[in-house]
Design a protein around this motif. Structure first.
Motif, PDB file in Angstrom:
ATOM      1  N   ILE A  18       4.723   3.029   1.984  1.00  0.00           N
ATOM      2  CA  ILE A  18       3.345   3.334   1.611  1.00  0.00           C
ATOM      3  C   ILE A  18       2.406   2.703   2.645  1.00  0.00           C
ATOM      4  O   ILE A  18       2.584   1.542   3.021  1.00  0.00           O
ATOM      5  CB  ILE A  18       3.001   2.774   0.208  1.00  0.00           C
ATOM      6  CG1 ILE A  18       4.054   3.187  -0.823  1.00  0.00           C
ATOM      7  CG2 ILE A  18       1.587   3.160  -0.210  1.00  0.00           C
ATOM      8  CD1 ILE A  18       4.113   4.656  -1.101  1.00  0.00           C
ATOM      9  N   PHE A  19       1.397   3.471   3.066  1.00  0.00           N
ATOM     10  CA  PHE A  19       0.441   2.997   4.063  1.00  0.00           C
ATOM     11  C   PHE A  19      -0.979   3.018   3.519  1.00  0.00           C
ATOM     12  O   PHE A  19      -1.245   3.602   2.466  1.00  0.00           O
ATOM     13  CB  PHE A  19       0.559   3.848   5.331  1.00  0.00           C
ATOM     14  CG  PHE A  19       1.851   3.599   6.051  1.00  0.00           C
ATOM     15  CD1 PHE A  19       1.938   2.661   7.055  1.00  0.00           C
ATOM     16  CD2 PHE A  19       2.998   4.284   5.680  1.00  0.00           C
ATOM     17  CE1 PHE A  19       3.144   2.405   7.686  1.00  0.00           C
ATOM     18  CE2 PHE A  19       4.213   4.040   6.305  1.00  0.00           C
ATOM     19  CZ  PHE A  19       4.281   3.097   7.311  1.00  0.00           C
ATOM     20  N   ASP A  20      -1.897   2.417   4.252  1.00  0.00           N
ATOM     21  CA  ASP A  20      -3.266   2.230   3.773  1.00  0.00           C
ATOM     22  C   ASP A  20      -4.149   3.467   3.877  1.00  0.00           C
ATOM     23  O   ASP A  20      -5.300   3.437   3.457  1.00  0.00           O
ATOM     24  CB  ASP A  20      -3.928   1.061   4.508  1.00  0.00           C
ATOM     25  CG  ASP A  20      -4.156   1.314   5.987  1.00  0.00           C
ATOM     26  OD1 ASP A  20      -3.480   2.209   6.571  1.00  0.00           O
ATOM     27  OD2 ASP A  20      -4.994   0.613   6.594  1.00  0.00           O
ATOM     28  N   ARG A  21      -3.633   4.543   4.427  1.00  0.00           N
ATOM     29  CA  ARG A  21      -4.434   5.759   4.547  1.00  0.00           C
ATOM     30  C   ARG A  21      -3.541   6.972   4.717  1.00  0.00           C
ATOM     31  O   ARG A  21      -2.344   6.845   4.945  1.00  0.00           O
ATOM     32  CB  ARG A  21      -5.412   5.662   5.708  1.00  0.00           C
ATOM     33  CG  ARG A  21      -4.736   5.538   7.052  1.00  0.00           C
ATOM     34  CD  ARG A  21      -5.735   5.582   8.201  1.00  0.00           C
ATOM     35  NE  ARG A  21      -5.031   5.703   9.456  1.00  0.00           N
ATOM     36  CZ  ARG A  21      -4.480   6.817   9.937  1.00  0.00           C
ATOM     37  NH1 ARG A  21      -4.554   7.926   9.251  1.00  0.00           N
ATOM     38  NH2 ARG A  21      -3.859   6.827  11.088  1.00  0.00           N
TER      39      ARG A  21
ATOM     40  N   ARG B 141       9.916  -6.318   4.509  1.00  0.00           N
ATOM     41  CA  ARG B 141       8.701  -7.095   4.243  1.00  0.00           C
ATOM     42  C   ARG B 141       8.552  -8.250   5.225  1.00  0.00           C
ATOM     43  O   ARG B 141       7.443  -8.597   5.620  1.00  0.00           O
ATOM     44  CB  ARG B 141       8.701  -7.581   2.801  1.00  0.00           C
ATOM     45  CG  ARG B 141       8.436  -6.436   1.829  1.00  0.00           C
ATOM     46  CD  ARG B 141       8.348  -6.871   0.389  1.00  0.00           C
ATOM     47  NE  ARG B 141       8.024  -5.718  -0.446  1.00  0.00           N
ATOM     48  CZ  ARG B 141       8.673  -5.405  -1.545  1.00  0.00           C
ATOM     49  NH1 ARG B 141       9.668  -6.154  -1.981  1.00  0.00           N
ATOM     50  NH2 ARG B 141       8.318  -4.328  -2.238  1.00  0.00           N
TER      51      ARG B 141
ATOM     52  N   ASN C 147       0.031   9.541   2.334  1.00  0.00           N
ATOM     53  CA  ASN C 147       0.007   8.193   2.891  1.00  0.00           C
ATOM     54  C   ASN C 147       1.404   7.551   2.868  1.00  0.00           C
ATOM     55  O   ASN C 147       1.536   6.331   2.873  1.00  0.00           O
ATOM     56  CB  ASN C 147      -0.983   7.310   2.125  1.00  0.00           C
ATOM     57  CG  ASN C 147      -0.523   6.991   0.718  1.00  0.00           C
ATOM     58  OD1 ASN C 147       0.153   7.796   0.077  1.00  0.00           O
ATOM     59  ND2 ASN C 147      -0.892   5.823   0.227  1.00  0.00           N
TER      60      ASN C 147
ATOM     61  N   ALA D 127      -1.403   3.437  11.106  1.00  0.00           N
ATOM     62  CA  ALA D 127      -1.824   2.997   9.772  1.00  0.00           C
ATOM     63  C   ALA D 127      -1.116   1.687   9.460  1.00  0.00           C
ATOM     64  O   ALA D 127      -0.108   1.353  10.080  1.00  0.00           O
ATOM     65  CB  ALA D 127      -1.474   4.049   8.724  1.00  0.00           C
ATOM     66  N   GLN D 128      -1.648   0.974   8.479  1.00  0.00           N
ATOM     67  CA  GLN D 128      -1.083  -0.317   8.098  1.00  0.00           C
ATOM     68  C   GLN D 128      -0.129  -0.163   6.918  1.00  0.00           C
ATOM     69  O   GLN D 128      -0.469   0.450   5.899  1.00  0.00           O
ATOM     70  CB  GLN D 128      -2.200  -1.292   7.736  1.00  0.00           C
ATOM     71  CG  GLN D 128      -1.682  -2.680   7.416  1.00  0.00           C
ATOM     72  CD  GLN D 128      -2.804  -3.657   7.096  1.00  0.00           C
ATOM     73  OE1 GLN D 128      -3.987  -3.335   7.182  1.00  0.00           O
ATOM     74  NE2 GLN D 128      -2.423  -4.855   6.710  1.00  0.00           N
TER      75      GLN D 128
ATOM     76  N   GLU E 251       3.995   1.280  12.457  1.00  0.00           N
ATOM     77  CA  GLU E 251       2.541   1.315  12.326  1.00  0.00           C
ATOM     78  C   GLU E 251       1.887   1.935  13.564  1.00  0.00           C
ATOM     79  O   GLU E 251       0.890   2.655  13.446  1.00  0.00           O
ATOM     80  CB  GLU E 251       1.990  -0.089  12.084  1.00  0.00           C
ATOM     81  CG  GLU E 251       2.359  -0.637  10.724  1.00  0.00           C
ATOM     82  CD  GLU E 251       1.815  -2.028  10.467  1.00  0.00           C
ATOM     83  OE1 GLU E 251       1.528  -2.313   9.300  1.00  0.00           O
ATOM     84  OE2 GLU E 251       1.676  -2.816  11.424  1.00  0.00           O
TER      85      GLU E 251
ATOM     86  N   ILE F  98       1.776  -1.034   3.612  1.00  0.00           N
ATOM     87  CA  ILE F  98       1.377  -1.739   2.387  1.00  0.00           C
ATOM     88  C   ILE F  98       2.590  -2.166   1.565  1.00  0.00           C
ATOM     89  O   ILE F  98       2.715  -3.314   1.177  1.00  0.00           O
ATOM     90  CB  ILE F  98       0.451  -0.863   1.517  1.00  0.00           C
ATOM     91  CG1 ILE F  98      -0.861  -0.621   2.250  1.00  0.00           C
ATOM     92  CG2 ILE F  98       0.199  -1.519   0.163  1.00  0.00           C
ATOM     93  CD1 ILE F  98      -1.790   0.325   1.525  1.00  0.00           C
ATOM     94  N   ASP F  99       3.512  -1.221   1.290  1.00  0.00           N
ATOM     95  CA  ASP F  99       4.646  -1.537   0.413  1.00  0.00           C
ATOM     96  C   ASP F  99       5.754  -0.520   0.622  1.00  0.00           C
ATOM     97  O   ASP F  99       5.566   0.470   1.336  1.00  0.00           O
ATOM     98  CB  ASP F  99       4.190  -1.510  -1.050  1.00  0.00           C
ATOM     99  CG  ASP F  99       5.075  -2.357  -1.957  1.00  0.00           C
ATOM    100  OD1 ASP F  99       6.056  -2.967  -1.468  1.00  0.00           O
ATOM    101  OD2 ASP F  99       4.790  -2.417  -3.165  1.00  0.00           O
TER     102      ASP F  99
END
Length: 120
Positions: free
Chosen positions: A111-114, A77, A37, A90-91, A85, A93-94
């Motif tokens: 880092i992504f959500d999946r 950020r 991810n 994917a979304q 994305e 995250i950090d």
């Protein structure tokens, strides 16, 4: 070129453009790897001539590390490139960033959500 390598090349172009636009200088070399991810970004040739000059002294070196790390984190950020994305579907995250001033290299981990590979 398989689809994974094509996506990594697209991401490298987006990241290089983003850094050039917001930091004033893009990296001379960039290697992007999609893993789980995460997007791992290794760069060389990041520092401007002024940053190289400032980092000759220990206090200057620390200032450049802090400015580069914290500034780039804040920029991503606040202005995260939507193209990233879109490419990985994917979304975001950090992110985590580290820079080595002596070698003029950096590592960024997005880092992504999946898991990314399965969605390409």
């Amino acid at each position: 070129m398989d689809i994974l390598r094509k996506k990594e090349a697209e991401l490298a172009n987006v990241i290089r453009h983003f850094r050039k636009q917001y930091v004033g200088k893009g990296p001379e070399r960039i290697k992007v790897t999609i893993f789980g991810n995460m997007i791992l970004v290794y760069t060389e040739g990041n520092l401007t001539p002024v940053e190289k000059f400032i980092s000759k002294k220990e206090t200057g070196k620390q200032a450049v590390v802090e400015a580069r790390s914290e500034m780039v984190k804040e920029l991503y950020r606040k202005h995260f490139p939507g193209e990233i994305e879109e490419i990985v579907r994917a979304q975001f995250i950090d992110l985590f960033i580290d820079i080595n001033i002596q070698r003029d290299t950096s590592m960024t981990v997005f880092i992504f959500d999946r898991m990314l590979v399965s969605g390409l």
